[in-house]
Design a protein around this motif. Structure first.
Motif, PDB file in Angstrom:
ATOM      1  N   GLU A  52      -5.528   2.556  31.726  1.00  0.00           N
ATOM      2  CA  GLU A  52      -4.546   1.868  32.547  1.00  0.00           C
ATOM      3  C   GLU A  52      -4.754   0.356  32.489  1.00  0.00           C
ATOM      4  OE1 GLU A  52      -2.623   3.291  36.653  1.00  0.00           O
ATOM      5  OE2 GLU A  52      -4.661   2.519  36.865  1.00  0.00           O
ATOM      6  N   VAL A  53      -3.684  -0.384  32.183  1.00  0.00           N
ATOM      7  CA  VAL A  53      -3.733  -1.851  32.111  1.00  0.00           C
ATOM      8  C   VAL A  53      -2.765  -2.410  33.140  1.00  0.00           C
ATOM      9  CG1 VAL A  53      -3.385  -3.883  30.656  1.00  0.00           C
ATOM     10  CG2 VAL A  53      -4.330  -1.791  29.657  1.00  0.00           C
ATOM     11  N   ARG A  54      -3.249  -3.345  33.952  1.00  0.00           N
ATOM     12  CA  ARG A  54      -2.384  -3.974  34.953  1.00  0.00           C
ATOM     13  C   ARG A  54      -1.339  -4.857  34.277  1.00  0.00           C
ATOM     14  NH1 ARG A  54      -4.126  -7.756  37.450  1.00  0.00           N
ATOM     15  NH2 ARG A  54      -6.106  -8.165  36.373  1.00  0.00           N
ATOM     16  N   THR A  55      -0.196  -4.964  34.900  1.00  0.00           N
ATOM     17  CA  THR A  55       0.823  -5.920  34.459  1.00  0.00           C
ATOM     18  C   THR A  55       0.928  -7.009  35.525  1.00  0.00           C
ATOM     19  OG1 THR A  55       2.714  -4.885  35.576  1.00  0.00           O
ATOM     20  CG2 THR A  55       2.079  -3.989  33.414  1.00  0.00           C
ATOM     21  N   ASP A  56       1.833  -7.960  35.303  1.00  0.00           N
ATOM     22  CA  ASP A  56       2.034  -8.995  36.319  1.00  0.00           C
ATOM     23  C   ASP A  56       3.080  -8.559  37.342  1.00  0.00           C
ATOM     24  OD1 ASP A  56       4.302  -9.181  34.730  1.00  0.00           O
ATOM     25  OD2 ASP A  56       4.407 -11.372  34.863  1.00  0.00           O
ATOM     26  N   THR A  57       3.410  -7.263  37.327  1.00  0.00           N
ATOM     27  CA  THR A  57       4.388  -6.710  38.258  1.00  0.00           C
ATOM     28  C   THR A  57       3.713  -5.641  39.118  1.00  0.00           C
ATOM     29  OG1 THR A  57       5.113  -4.969  36.754  1.00  0.00           O
ATOM     30  CG2 THR A  57       6.165  -7.111  36.518  1.00  0.00           C
ATOM     31  N   GLY A  60      -7.672   1.664  21.836  1.00  0.00           N
ATOM     32  CA  GLY A  60      -8.621   0.589  22.064  1.00  0.00           C
ATOM     33  C   GLY A  60      -8.607  -0.396  20.905  1.00  0.00           C
ATOM     34  N   PRO A  61      -9.591  -1.292  20.852  1.00  0.00           N
ATOM     35  CA  PRO A  61      -9.589  -2.354  19.842  1.00  0.00           C
ATOM     36  C   PRO A  61      -9.744  -1.862  18.409  1.00  0.00           C
ATOM     37  CG  PRO A  61     -11.655  -2.324  21.062  1.00  0.00           C
ATOM     38  CD  PRO A  61     -10.735  -1.394  21.771  1.00  0.00           C
ATOM     39  N   GLU A  62     -10.126  -0.606  18.226  1.00  0.00           N
ATOM     40  CA  GLU A  62     -10.244  -0.076  16.865  1.00  0.00           C
ATOM     41  C   GLU A  62      -8.911  -0.131  16.124  1.00  0.00           C
ATOM     42  OE1 GLU A  62      -8.882   3.142  19.506  1.00  0.00           O
ATOM     43  OE2 GLU A  62     -10.602   1.759  19.616  1.00  0.00           O
ATOM     44  N   ALA A  63      -7.798  -0.141  16.852  1.00  0.00           N
ATOM     45  CA  ALA A  63      -6.476  -0.208  16.220  1.00  0.00           C
ATOM     46  C   ALA A  63      -6.270  -1.521  15.474  1.00  0.00           C
ATOM     47  CB  ALA A  63      -5.381  -0.031  17.265  1.00  0.00           C
ATOM     48  N   LEU A  64      -6.988  -2.559  15.877  1.00  0.00           N
ATOM     49  CA  LEU A  64      -6.830  -3.863  15.224  1.00  0.00           C
ATOM     50  C   LEU A  64      -7.304  -3.830  13.773  1.00  0.00           C
ATOM     51  CD1 LEU A  64      -8.088  -6.145  18.140  1.00  0.00           C
ATOM     52  CD2 LEU A  64      -5.716  -5.709  17.463  1.00  0.00           C
ATOM     53  N   CYS A  76      -2.551  -1.750  21.892  1.00  0.00           N
ATOM     54  CA  CYS A  76      -3.975  -1.521  22.129  1.00  0.00           C
ATOM     55  C   CYS A  76      -4.495  -2.494  23.173  1.00  0.00           C
ATOM     56  CB  CYS A  76      -4.778  -1.631  20.828  1.00  0.00           C
ATOM     57  SG  CYS A  76      -4.716  -3.255  20.029  1.00  0.00           S
ATOM     58  N   ALA A  77      -5.628  -2.153  23.771  1.00  0.00           N
ATOM     59  CA  ALA A  77      -6.275  -2.987  24.777  1.00  0.00           C
ATOM     60  C   ALA A  77      -7.769  -3.025  24.477  1.00  0.00           C
ATOM     61  CB  ALA A  77      -6.019  -2.429  26.175  1.00  0.00           C
ATOM     62  N   SER A 118       0.813  -1.219   0.000  1.00  0.00           N
ATOM     63  CA  SER A 118       0.000   0.000   0.000  1.00  0.00           C
ATOM     64  C   SER A 118       0.843   1.265   0.000  1.00  0.00           C
ATOM     65  CB  SER A 118      -0.892  -0.001   1.246  1.00  0.00           C
ATOM     66  OG  SER A 118      -0.105   0.063   2.413  1.00  0.00           O
ATOM     67  N   GLY A 119       2.163   1.137   0.019  1.00  0.00           N
ATOM     68  CA  GLY A 119       3.018   2.311   0.060  1.00  0.00           C
ATOM     69  C   GLY A 119       3.236   2.850   1.460  1.00  0.00           C
ATOM     70  N   ARG A 120       2.659   2.231   2.494  1.00  0.00           N
ATOM     71  CA  ARG A 120       2.858   2.672   3.875  1.00  0.00           C
ATOM     72  C   ARG A 120       3.613   1.600   4.649  1.00  0.00           C
ATOM     73  NH1 ARG A 120      -0.350  -0.368   6.955  1.00  0.00           N
ATOM     74  NH2 ARG A 120      -2.333  -1.156   6.175  1.00  0.00           N
ATOM     75  N   LEU A 121       3.996   1.951   5.861  1.00  0.00           N
ATOM     76  CA  LEU A 121       4.695   1.000   6.699  1.00  0.00           C
ATOM     77  C   LEU A 121       3.764  -0.135   7.122  1.00  0.00           C
ATOM     78  CD1 LEU A 121       6.760   3.307   9.095  1.00  0.00           C
ATOM     79  CD2 LEU A 121       7.543   2.110   7.050  1.00  0.00           C
ATOM     80  N   HIS A 122       4.350  -1.294   7.282  1.00  0.00           N
ATOM     81  CA  HIS A 122       3.617  -2.451   7.802  1.00  0.00           C
ATOM     82  C   HIS A 122       3.262  -2.159   9.265  1.00  0.00           C
ATOM     83  CE1 HIS A 122       3.008  -6.980   7.850  1.00  0.00           C
ATOM     84  NE2 HIS A 122       2.950  -6.675   9.140  1.00  0.00           N
ATOM     85  N   ARG A 123       1.988  -2.244   9.595  1.00  0.00           N
ATOM     86  CA  ARG A 123       1.530  -1.857  10.936  1.00  0.00           C
ATOM     87  C   ARG A 123       1.349  -3.086  11.817  1.00  0.00           C
ATOM     88  NH1 ARG A 123      -3.004   1.630   9.886  1.00  0.00           N
ATOM     89  NH2 ARG A 123      -1.383   3.174   9.498  1.00  0.00           N
ATOM     90  N   VAL A 124       2.046  -3.089  12.954  1.00  0.00           N
ATOM     91  CA  VAL A 124       1.959  -4.180  13.926  1.00  0.00           C
ATOM     92  C   VAL A 124       1.184  -3.684  15.138  1.00  0.00           C
ATOM     93  CG1 VAL A 124       3.232  -5.782  15.400  1.00  0.00           C
ATOM     94  CG2 VAL A 124       4.156  -5.129  13.148  1.00  0.00           C
ATOM     95  N   ALA A 125       0.084  -4.367  15.461  1.00  0.00           N
ATOM     96  CA  ALA A 125      -0.704  -4.029  16.644  1.00  0.00           C
ATOM     97  C   ALA A 125      -0.463  -5.083  17.716  1.00  0.00           C
ATOM     98  CB  ALA A 125      -2.191  -3.955  16.296  1.00  0.00           C
ATOM     99  N   VAL A 126      -0.144  -4.629  18.927  1.00  0.00           N
ATOM    100  CA  VAL A 126       0.085  -5.529  20.064  1.00  0.00           C
ATOM    101  C   VAL A 126      -1.136  -5.429  20.972  1.00  0.00           C
ATOM    102  CG1 VAL A 126       1.678  -6.226  21.866  1.00  0.00           C
ATOM    103  CG2 VAL A 126       2.526  -4.958  19.883  1.00  0.00           C
TER     104      VAL A 126
END
Length: 340
Positions: free
Chosen positions: A56-61, A70-74, A50-51, A7-15
């Motif tokens: 705020e998202v808790r971690t295991d620490t 939010g999920p719209e990034a997917l 994204c979440a 598409s001429g743009r960077l490959h987008r990686v969503a975590v």
């Protein structure tokens, strides 16, 4: 720069992160893809975290992470990576039933058809619950193997590998193997030279084959017990030669039987499997970085003949030497009289 999105743009990686996220696994994805550069030094990927709900998202620490998306990034992602959550290791009612929450199901429904989806560690439970792994090979952390098998019998679980690649769906066994999987994806997108550069920047091994064992009971040789490291180092300097198992064992003053057992304990694969992997990597490097003919590359990598090289490359990567060089050599590098 190779445009893997078309598409001429960077490959987008969503975590896609969840409560109880493991910061190290999220950091792995950002580090590996974020370090990938073209020959001109340009970034090759765009990353977004994204979440299910921004905030705020808790971690295991003992700290939290503020996630802006939010999920719209997917819906705009070319690759989606689902890391583990610390809560995966406690069987709750939802996980024991093998179901997605409505919010997770809705989020995954935003992903476009054809998007590459990968999991790290117990993130595989999310992919399996969504039905993405049915009939496919997959792996997860060795501690969760029995739970996974009980919940998802339709998945061909391979508990003894670092990662699996089923085309659009990939899984990694856990934490460090997430590095291997991300490097594998970069290698598939942009070739061994780019992936090796990322590995150097990150100070990690450039390539561990996905079929290598994920859980080696004696990863570090016990004191006073000889290892096979010297033989491996010597073999890497002499890949162009025919190398026999007896010759490698002799370099460590071991019997063939002892050497083979020790080698598998330390590396996770047999000596011959390892040699083939190293020769394929050497051939890939030469195809990308030199103008040598296939006959010459076959000799340099230790395959002997162009036919043998073609056979091994086709088996490992599904492409011919000509196709590989055409895909991953930089513009203006020349053809070098390649005979495929």
């Amino acid at each position: 720069m190779r445009d893997v999105t078309g598409s001429g743009r960077l490959h987008r990686v969503a975590v896609l992160v969840r409560d109880g996220m493991l910061p190290i696994e999220v950091g792995i994805v950002h580090r590996i893809f974020g370090e990938a550069r073209s020959a001109a030094g340009e970034r090759l990927y765009e990353l977004v975290t994204c979440a299910l709900e921004p905030g705020e998202v808790r971690t295991d620490t003992d700290f939290t992470v503020n996630v802006a998306h939010g999920p719209e990034a997917l819906a705009q992602a070319d690759t989606v990576v689902v890391p583990a959550s610390g809560t995966d290791y406690g069987l709750g009612a939802e996980r024991s039933a093998g179901r997605l929450s409505p919010a997770m199901a809705e989020a995954l429904g935003r992903i476009r058809p054809g998007t590459r989806i990968a999991s790290i560690c117990t993130g595989a439970f999310v992919l399996a619950a969504a039905g993405l792994l049915d009939g496919r090979r997959a792996t997860t952390h060795w501690r969760s193997v029995e739970d996974f098998r009980q919940l998802f019998p339709a998945v061909e679980l391979d508990a003894d590998v670092l990662y699996t690649d089923e085309g659009e769906v990939l899984t990694a066994a856990g934490v460090a193997s997430g590095i291997d999987l991300c490097l594998h994806m970069v290698r598939c997108d942009h070739g061994a030279a780019v992936a090796n550069d990322v590995a150097r920047r990150t100070v990690v091994p450039p390539h561990r084959e996905g079929g290598q064992a994920q859980y080696i009971r004696r990863p570090v040789p016990e004191p006073q017990i000889s290892s096979t490291g010297a033989a491996r180092a010597w073999a890497l300097e002499h890949l162009d030669r025919p190398l026999s198992l007896r010759e490698l064992a002799a370099r460590e003053s071991m019997s063939v039987r002892t050497f083979t057992r020790r080698f598998r304990e330390e590396v996770g694969v047999s000596p011959l499997q390892w040699l083939t992997q190293q020769r394929i990597e050497r051939a890939r490097q030469l195809l990308e970085e030199t103008e040598l003919t296939v006959d010459r590359i076959a000799a340099e990598a230790g395959f002997g003949t162009a036919a043998s090289l073609r056979q091994h490359l086709q088996s490992a990567l599904g492409v011919s030497p000509r196709a590989y060089r055409s895909t991953f050599r930089g513009p203006g590098s020349g053809g070098g009289g390649l005979v495929a």
